[in-house]
Design a protein around this motif. Structure first.
Motif, short mmCIF file in Angstrom:
data_model
loop_
_atom_site.label_atom_id
_atom_site.label_comp_id
_atom_site.label_asym_id
_atom_site.label_seq_id
_atom_site.Cartn_x
_atom_site.Cartn_y
_atom_site.Cartn_z
N UNK A 132 30.10 16.73 16.47
CA UNK A 132 29.12 15.75 16.94
C UNK A 132 29.36 15.54 18.43
N UNK A 133 28.28 15.28 19.15
CA UNK A 133 28.34 15.09 20.60
C UNK A 133 27.81 13.70 20.88
N UNK A 134 28.69 12.77 21.23
CA UNK A 134 28.29 11.38 21.40
C UNK A 134 28.42 10.96 22.86
N UNK A 135 27.57 10.03 23.25
CA UNK A 135 27.58 9.54 24.62
C UNK A 135 28.83 8.70 24.87
N UNK A 136 29.50 8.96 25.96
CA UNK A 136 30.68 8.16 26.29
C UNK A 136 30.30 6.75 26.72
N UNK A 137 29.02 6.57 27.10
CA UNK A 137 28.54 5.24 27.46
C UNK A 137 28.32 4.37 26.23
N UNK A 138 27.99 5.01 25.11
CA UNK A 138 27.81 4.30 23.83
C UNK A 138 28.19 5.27 22.73
N UNK A 139 29.44 5.18 22.28
CA UNK A 139 29.99 6.18 21.36
C UNK A 139 29.33 6.18 19.99
N UNK A 140 28.49 5.18 19.70
CA UNK A 140 27.78 5.17 18.42
C UNK A 140 26.53 6.05 18.47
N UNK A 141 26.14 6.49 19.67
CA UNK A 141 24.92 7.26 19.85
C UNK A 141 25.24 8.74 20.02
N UNK A 142 24.64 9.57 19.18
CA UNK A 142 24.93 11.00 19.18
C UNK A 142 23.71 11.80 19.58
N UNK A 143 23.97 12.95 20.18
CA UNK A 143 22.90 13.88 20.47
C UNK A 143 22.21 14.24 19.17
N UNK A 144 20.88 14.12 19.16
CA UNK A 144 20.11 14.29 17.92
C UNK A 144 18.89 15.14 18.22
N UNK A 145 18.61 16.08 17.33
CA UNK A 145 17.37 16.85 17.44
C UNK A 145 16.47 16.50 16.27
N UNK A 146 15.19 16.28 16.56
CA UNK A 146 14.19 16.02 15.53
C UNK A 146 13.11 17.07 15.65
N UNK A 147 12.78 17.73 14.55
CA UNK A 147 11.77 18.78 14.58
C UNK A 147 10.48 18.26 15.20
N UNK A 148 9.96 19.04 16.14
CA UNK A 148 8.71 18.75 16.84
C UNK A 148 8.76 17.45 17.63
N UNK A 149 9.92 16.84 17.72
CA UNK A 149 10.01 15.60 18.47
C UNK A 149 11.12 15.65 19.52
N UNK A 150 11.83 16.77 19.56
CA UNK A 150 12.78 17.00 20.63
C UNK A 150 14.11 16.30 20.46
N UNK A 151 14.82 16.16 21.58
CA UNK A 151 16.19 15.66 21.61
C UNK A 151 16.23 14.20 22.03
N UNK A 152 17.18 13.50 21.47
CA UNK A 152 17.39 12.10 21.82
C UNK A 152 18.86 11.79 21.56
N UNK A 153 19.25 10.55 21.84
CA UNK A 153 20.54 10.06 21.37
C UNK A 153 20.25 8.92 20.40
N UNK A 154 20.85 8.98 19.23
CA UNK A 154 20.60 7.98 18.20
C UNK A 154 21.86 7.76 17.40
N UNK A 155 21.86 6.72 16.58
CA UNK A 155 23.03 6.38 15.78
C UNK A 155 23.44 7.56 14.92
N UNK A 156 24.72 7.88 14.94
CA UNK A 156 25.19 9.04 14.19
C UNK A 156 25.23 8.73 12.69
N UNK A 157 24.56 9.58 11.91
CA UNK A 157 24.54 9.41 10.46
C UNK A 157 25.03 10.65 9.73
N UNK A 158 25.39 11.70 10.49
CA UNK A 158 25.78 12.96 9.86
C UNK A 158 24.59 13.79 9.46
N UNK A 159 23.41 13.46 9.99
CA UNK A 159 22.21 14.22 9.66
C UNK A 159 22.36 15.66 10.12
#
Length: 896
Positions: A132-159
């Protein structure tokens, strides 16, 4: 030191500095512009189990299948343990978090440009497969990819798309991410996740190799190991050199020199762009791999200046288990040697998995890949494989002609080997000595290799066939790779002459997977274990516009609803008593987008993004449809039963969410970039248009059998019970003749969930007609009243009736029958409300009068088309039958 780095950037080629100079401020040796002159380890960030990688596109991130472009390559700037800057190799920009968004931007040393990389899932061998790749500014937020919706940082759920693989650029074969024994194995990463240290002396290098933490060790000058004997390198290291540096007479060892030690052997090692030279130390092994796994030797040159004779028994690489000590029972495994050159030695490379005491279950190991290697004027063991699985791809062997009288055997197999060689090229090797294997029961297969007498001779197909032909096919069983044609304009020989061995500059270090090397590829096999997803072609979820829909917010449990039916009306969350407020109709707007119409009012108003505003926080409302992008929305399947609703005005980069994540009814629904929160996720529930009759409207919740439901009027014998059967009513109580009835689905008899909701249009009595063979009535009927009447079907089934009174506007749920054995489903009848019976009131007008007497007389005389609304009111004798005695008592009651 940061300011010094800025000065160096102005003085040195930016292409060479990318990913390298940020390390320099953390080293102790004197910094110079030349410190950039080593091949920085690049890697790809693979998305979940797919064949797509995270790639840069301007300031944005996009998913991309493997192309070899620099935009899909990355490097790390080590900040502190577990914390890094992630640098795009194409632009030099830094991965940057911005709120819930993520982009590429210039390096400003911001906390939002620093990332934690942490292993979250191991493979069966115990190596981390996913990170998992999480922001050091907010360690609860992880790099996330959503199909057809691109990349974001969001709460890590193990998705699935929050887990990434780190695949070193150019690495293929058994040391790479591959499948072994039917299970996926992680790729070797060496010291990728450690800091980088620069060494300029042998002592510095020895100390660095003995450290226990991950490390990239960069040799800044040629080092002489002749006085030191064997030196140990511990796990999780990358050893690389400036372009042109040499290790003279080294004896690297991947296990402790004390064979009784419980420490080691050492795994996960990478060696790149190094020159290994046998200069003075005779009979030594330059590289000893003892019982280690996950080893990648890449773009290295091995050379000997010693006499090339059979008496000099040293080798360039020795790979085996120790013959004594703690690890004699552990086999080496998962080794890739790629783009290497071996020059001028009698014995060169030996790969054997085991000592004599290794258990039999370990003897199936020692998987070796040799890709695009060049053996130049070497005599024997080029390589030799014993008790190993070998895969040799597009290598080149150049011999000495007749100048050496000893046996010139190149590829040698023996023991329990199983070897496959493909598209290889031999030159000046004595005929029959190109491959010396497969003479016994060890399998060997050579595909499409060629040989030539000398450099001026035309190569011909190598006519080699082992006694037992190997049936292994790494391209379908293990990993992907590319083949170079053995002859022709772009051939194996020319490739190996040009690109094998250490490189003198960054531009000379190439991989067959690089995009500008495509002309060399004769056949390309993709990794067989990866799932292909055409992310670019995914246009969102597809919905049937026949249905109506509700959208329930995951975070609050409330529904997307319209506050009113007019232009400018707000769209909010809630659950109005008027279902039309939170019921919607979809209309196809093409390319995966829909117009979303409210069913409130006349149904002419659709959801609108005011003025097509793309800003975070834009409130969503209703407006008549002008078919602009402001009215178009896409539903993105999150893979967990929920959807996000993306806006066309932002090209799907922003989505519907409840303002502030509120759980209050009436909270505003707004546009925001994806943050992965439940307030941006919606359950999509299909609803069919209502079936409407005189007394009730039916909302069919049983979508699967919906076509079998219908409302009909005028119940009589011969009317069908079900929409999917021929069974009909044969005996009906007099009071229900002519009633409204609902045909249900007999095939739905096993359902336990709610199948329909009935809402009264006007006051009525609803009867459920249930098979009398049911062991017990369903629990949901416990609040209903069992009626004192029965019904019989044409198939001989007897039914009991349960009733409930409904006032106009009230509703009731019909649950599942919940039983399948030797029963049929229930059906439904709706009639005028049951009134409190007045003694003798057979016409149901609420009073006893002459008309009741006349009606009963006609019924007793069997006058056609005579019906008693309430026959029990006339049963004055209380004997459950009507006759002339009841008529007499009725007249007497009237005279009173």
């Amino acid at each position: 030191m940061k300011s010094l780095r800025r000065i160096l950037c102005a003085c040195t080629s930016a292409a060479l500095l990318l990913g390298a100079l940020p390390y320099l401020e953390r080293t102790e040796h004197t910094v110079s512009a030349a410190d950039s002159a080593y091949p920085v380890q690049e890697f790809r960030i693979a998305i979940g189990d797919t064949d797509a990688n995270v790639s840069g596109s301007g300031a944005s991130l996009v998913p991309s299948a493997l192309t070899g472009d620099t935009a899909e390559k990355w490097s790390l700037n080590y900040v502190s343990s577990g914390v890094y800057e992630i640098v795009n190799s194409d632009s030099g920009s830094i991965l940057t978090a911005s709120g819930s968004g993520v982009s590429l931007s210039a390096d400003v040393d911001g906390a939002n440009q620093r990332w934690n990389i942490e292993g979250v899932q191991k493979d069966s061998e115990g190596y981390y497969l996913y990170y998992k790749i999480t922001s050091n500014a907010d360690k609860s937020k992880a790099l996330t990819f959503t199909e057809s919706n691109g990349f974001s940082v969001s709460s890590y759920s193990g998705a699935e798309y929050q887990k990434f693989k780190l695949n070193l650029d150019g690495l293929q074969g058994y040391a790479a991410n591959c499948v072994v024994d039917g299970k996926e194995k992680a790729g070797t990463i060496g010291g990728l996740l450690g800091e980088t240290v620069f060494v300029s002396s042998t002592e510095e290098m020895k100390k660095a190799m003995e450290r226990t933490d991950p490390l990239t060790i960069v040799m800044t000058k040629t080092l002489d190991f002749h006085p030191y004997g064997q030196v140990v390198i511990k796990s999780n290291k990358t050893l690389t050199g400036y372009y042109g540096v040499t290790l003279k007479d080294c004896q690297l060892r991947t296990a402790p020199t004390d064979t009784s030690s419980s420490e080691g052997p050492y795994d996960d090692l990478v060696f790149r762009n190094l020159n290994f030279l046998a200069h003075e130390s005779t009979n030594c092994m330059l590289f000893n791999i003892y019982s280690s796994r996950q080893i990648w030797i890449d773009h290295c040159t091995f050379e000997s200046k010693l006499n090339r004779t059979v008496d000099e028994v040293g080798k360039f690489i020795w790979c085996n288990s120790p013959f004594d000590g703690t690890f004699k029972s552990r086999a080496t495994d998962f080794i890739t040697i790629s783009y290497c050159k071996f020059y001028n030695r009698y014995w060169t490379t030996l790969f054997a998995s085991v000592s004599y005491e290794v258990p039999s279950n370990e003897k199936i190991r020692c998987r070796i890949s040799l890709l695009y290697c060049f053996y130049d004027q070497c005599v024997r063991r080029c390589p030799q494989l014993g008790s190993a699985y070998g895969h040799i791809v597009s290598g080149f062997w150049r011999g000495m002609g007749t100048n050496v009288t000893d046996g010139i055997d190149q590829i040698i197999g023996g023991g329990q080997t199983d070897v496959v060689s493909q598209n290889c090229r031999f030159e000046a090797i004595a005929s029959g000595h190109e491959i010396c294997a497969g003479g016994g029961d060890e399998p060997y297969r050579d595909d499409n290799s060629y040989t030539a007498k000398d450099a001026n001779s035309t190569p011909t197909a190598l006519n080699f066939k082992g006694k037992v032909t190997s049936t292994r096919h790494p391209e379908t069983e293990n990993y992907g790779y590319s083949l170079i044609a053995p002859t022709g304009n772009k051939n194996t020989k020319d490739f190996c002459l040009t690109y094998s061995g250490s490189a003198g500059s960054k531009g000379a270090l190439k991989y067959i997977t690089d995009s500008d090397m495509a002309d060399w590829v004769a056949a390309c096999y993709p990794d067989p274990f990866l799932r292909h997803v055409d992310f670019a072609a995914n246009t969102g979820a597809v919905f049937d516009t026949v249905y109506l829909y509700t959208f329930q917010n995951v975070g609050s449990g409330l529904y997307l609803e319209a506050a009113d039916a007019k232009n400018g009306a707000n769209v909010q969350q809630g659950k109005s008593s008027d279902k039309a407020a939170y019921t919607w109709k979809l209309e196809d707007a093409e390319n995966g987008y829909y117009y979303i119409y409210s069913t409130l009012g006349d149904g002419s108003y659709c959801i609108d993004l005011p003025y097509g505003n793309t800003d975070n926080g834009t409130s969503i409302g209703l407006w008549t449809n002008d078919q602009s992008d402001a009215r178009k929305f896409k539903f993105i399947n999150n893979g967990d039963g929920t959807y996000t609703i993306a806006t066309k005005c932002t090209n799907g980069q922003s989505v519907f969410g409840v303002n502030g994540g509120s759980s209050e009814s009436g909270a505003d629904v707004i546009q925001w970039v994806p943050d992965g929160s439940d307030s941006q996720k919606w359950y999509v529930q299909m609803k069919l248009p209502l079936l409407t009759g005189e007394y009730v409207a039916v909302d069919r919740l049983d979508i699967e059998h919906a076509d079998s439901y219908s409302i009909n009027s005028g119940l009589q014998t011969g009317s069908l019970l079900f929409g999917d059967r021929d069974a009909s009513y044969s005996e009906i109580p007099e009071s229900l003749i002519g009633a409204e009835y609902i045909m249900t689905a007999c095939d739905a008899k096993g359902l336990t969930s709610d199948v329909a909701e009935i809402e009264a249009v006007k006051d009525c009595t609803v009867y459920v007609v249930i098979d009398s063979r049911m062991p017990t009535a369903p629990e949901w009927l416990s609040t209903w009243t069992k009626a004192d009447m029965t019904i019989t079907s044409s198939t001989g089934v007897n039914f009991e009736l349960y009733s409930i009174e409904l006032k106009a506007g009230k509703s009731v749920l019909l649950g599942g029958n919940g039983y399948t054995q030797s029963v049929v489903n229930y059906t439904v009848i709706v009639a005028a409300p049951t009134v409190q019976a007045v003694r003798g009131d057979v016409n149901g007008d609420g009073d006893l009068n002459v008309s009741d007497v006349v009606l009963l007389q006609k019924w007793l005389l069997a006058v056609p088309d005579t019906h008693l609304v309430n026959w029990k009111a006339a049963n004055l004798c209380e004997d459950d039958k009507l006759d002339v005695f009841d008529l007499c008592l009725m007249k007497r009651e009237l005279l009173k």
